[in-house]
Enzyme design. Structure first.
Site, PDB file in Angstrom:
ATOM      1  N   LYS A 240     138.365 -66.488 -34.427  1.00  0.00           N
ATOM      2  CA  LYS A 240     139.617 -65.904 -33.951  1.00  0.00           C
ATOM      3  C   LYS A 240     140.418 -65.454 -35.158  1.00  0.00           C
ATOM      4  O   LYS A 240     140.725 -66.245 -36.047  1.00  0.00           O
ATOM      5  CB  LYS A 240     140.404 -66.938 -33.140  1.00  0.00           C
ATOM      6  CG  LYS A 240     141.759 -66.413 -32.704  1.00  0.00           C
ATOM      7  CD  LYS A 240     142.435 -67.358 -31.747  1.00  0.00           C
ATOM      8  CE  LYS A 240     143.829 -66.872 -31.410  1.00  0.00           C
ATOM      9  NZ  LYS A 240     144.536 -67.805 -30.539  1.00  0.00           N
TER      10      LYS A 240
ATOM     11  N   LYS B  27     137.349 -62.886 -31.163  1.00  0.00           N
ATOM     12  CA  LYS B  27     138.651 -62.413 -30.687  1.00  0.00           C
ATOM     13  C   LYS B  27     139.471 -61.886 -31.845  1.00  0.00           C
ATOM     14  O   LYS B  27     139.538 -62.578 -32.863  1.00  0.00           O
ATOM     15  CB  LYS B  27     139.351 -63.597 -30.022  1.00  0.00           C
ATOM     16  CG  LYS B  27     140.718 -63.324 -29.503  1.00  0.00           C
ATOM     17  CD  LYS B  27     141.287 -64.595 -28.958  1.00  0.00           C
ATOM     18  CE  LYS B  27     142.720 -64.330 -28.612  1.00  0.00           C
ATOM     19  NZ  LYS B  27     143.472 -65.499 -28.384  1.00  0.00           N
TER      20      LYS B  27
HETATM   21  C1  PBG Z   1     147.230 -68.751 -28.652  1.00  0.00           C
HETATM   22  C2  PBG Z   1     146.512 -67.640 -28.030  1.00  0.00           C
HETATM   23  C3  PBG Z   1     146.742 -66.312 -28.330  1.00  0.00           C
HETATM   24  C4  PBG Z   1     145.903 -65.571 -27.511  1.00  0.00           C
HETATM   25  C5  PBG Z   1     145.189 -66.462 -26.713  1.00  0.00           C
HETATM   26  N1  PBG Z   1     145.579 -67.753 -27.063  1.00  0.00           N
HETATM   27  C6  PBG Z   1     147.704 -65.670 -29.251  1.00  0.00           C
HETATM   28  C7  PBG Z   1     147.915 -66.208 -30.559  1.00  0.00           C
HETATM   29  O1  PBG Z   1     147.009 -66.775 -31.179  1.00  0.00           O
HETATM   30  O2  PBG Z   1     149.038 -66.087 -31.025  1.00  0.00           O
HETATM   31  C8  PBG Z   1     145.852 -64.075 -27.524  1.00  0.00           C
HETATM   32  C9  PBG Z   1     145.344 -63.432 -26.309  1.00  0.00           C
HETATM   33  C10 PBG Z   1     145.736 -62.012 -26.171  1.00  0.00           C
HETATM   34  O3  PBG Z   1     146.358 -61.387 -27.050  1.00  0.00           O
HETATM   35  O4  PBG Z   1     145.405 -61.484 -25.123  1.00  0.00           O
HETATM   36  N2  PBG Z   1     146.707 -69.975 -28.567  1.00  0.00           N
END
Ligand code: PBG
Length: 337
Positions: free
Chosen positions: A206, A261
């Site tokens: 991520k 992601k």
């Molecule tokens: C946070 C989380 C995020 C997303 C999923 N879980 C955002 C972040 O890390 O700030 C992003 C998902 C998206 O942008 O659709 N735990």
């Protein structure tokens, strides 16, 4: 035929790839990638009743109340969606530095999991133990001294949160926090409490991405984070080898599946992960990617349905077994046509 012309034709290839592109049936016959509703996971937001349903950057996506979510999930299941991923939206007053609301058995997330499981025993429920919905500072974990997220204290909190989600009925817990060692810790904790059958989908690679903005707006964690970012725990977009190390570690700690992601800007990572590890691999087509598509299609620049479908196919072609997308229901509808 003149000599000059036959000489010219003689140069033509005997192999003509266009032969297979002549008719729709022929193109379908040789298609290498197939997209089906079996591949789709729908990310959803569930809010407390007092909060507003609309998300500015994401037309077509709403924050549901538990009751609305149950109704929407039924429709999604009828369209062929296999699983929902849940993200709770908590009133600011209930957030605190220690994310205490995450441990409240009656919080909106746990209520939603129980309600969905009661109504649809065969719909997959994926929930995220990360703490960003619940912290007053908007980070995915706990802050201890200074302003950085404390890894090991956070992992302990994640374990407790994951257990509550498993008890409520989550089939898969999907930690999105990027703490080191959290997959192994959650696995042991769930096993020790009798939840060895609950799977772990790790947000393994991520990235610290600017594509998450609409999601943070949806959660309201953008106001909490202020100018801060998550670069001390999420990955640098410059790195690919590191993504493979993250995936390798999470698999060794017991992850049943892994996720990359954001999605589209990271197709190379999806491809490498699937080729190297051969484990179930998921792509998250994130909020900013969805928002861009909506914005461009609203202005008549691209066709929403066609571009969305093409993107889903690209994820599968790159090696993804499944895709989380806010457009999952739209894709499922298209597949039914
Ligand atoms: C946070 C989380 C995020 C997303 C999923 N879980 C955002 C972040 O890390 O700030 C992003 C998902 C998206 O942008 O659709 N735990």
């Amino acid at each position: 035929m003149s000599t000059a012309n036959s000489y010219f034709l003689g140069q033509f290839p005997t192999t003509r790839l266009r032969r297979h592109r002549r008719f729709e049936w022929m193109r379908q016959l040789v298609a290498e990638t197939v997209l089906s509703s079996n591949d789709l996971i729908w990310p959803t937001f569930v809010r407390e009743e007092t909060l507003s349903p609309t998300i500015k950057g994401m037309p077509g996506v709403v924050r549901f109340t538990v009751t609305e979510l149950v109704e929407a999930a039924g429709k999604a299941q009828e369209l062929g969606i296999k699983a929902l991923a849940l993200f709770p939206v908590i009133p600011i007053e209930k957030r605190c530095e220690h994310a205490m609301e995450a441990l409240n058995a009656e919080n909106v997330l746990l209520q939603a999991i129980r309600a969905l499981k009661r109504s649809y025993p065969h719909l997959g429920i994926i929930s995220d133990p990360a703490l960003d919905s619940f912290t007053s500072h908007g980070h995915d974990g706990l802050i201890k001294g200074g302003d950085d997220v404390a890894n090991d204290e956070t992992v302990q909190a994640l374990c407790k949160h994951a257990l509550l989600q498993a008890e409520a009925g989550a089939d898969i817990v999907a930690p999105s926090d990027m703490m080191d060692g959290r997959v192994g810790a959650i696995r042991h904790y769930l096993d020790a409490h009798g939840y060895q059958d609950v799977a772990i989908m790790s947000y393994a690679a991520k990235y610290a991405s600017a594509f998450y903005n609409p999601f943070r707006e949806a959660l309201g964690s953008d106001q909490c984070l202020g100018v801060k970012n998550k670069k001390t725990y999420q990955m640098d977009p410059a790195n690919a080898c590191e993504a493979l190390r993250e995936v390798a570690l999470d698999i060794s700690e017991g992850a049943d599946s892994v996720m990359v992601k954001p999605g589209l800007p990271y197709l190379d990572i999806i491809h490498q992960v699937k080729q190297k590890f051969m484990v179930p691999t998921f792509a998250f087509h994130v909020s900013g990617e969805y928002a861009m598509l909506k914005a461009a299609s609203t202005q008549g620049i691209v066709d929403y349905e066609k571009t969305l479908f093409e993107i889903m196919l690209a994820f599968k072609r790159a090696g993804a077994d499944g895709i989380l997308s806010y457009g999952a229901c739209d894709v499922a509808k298209l597949l039914k046509k």
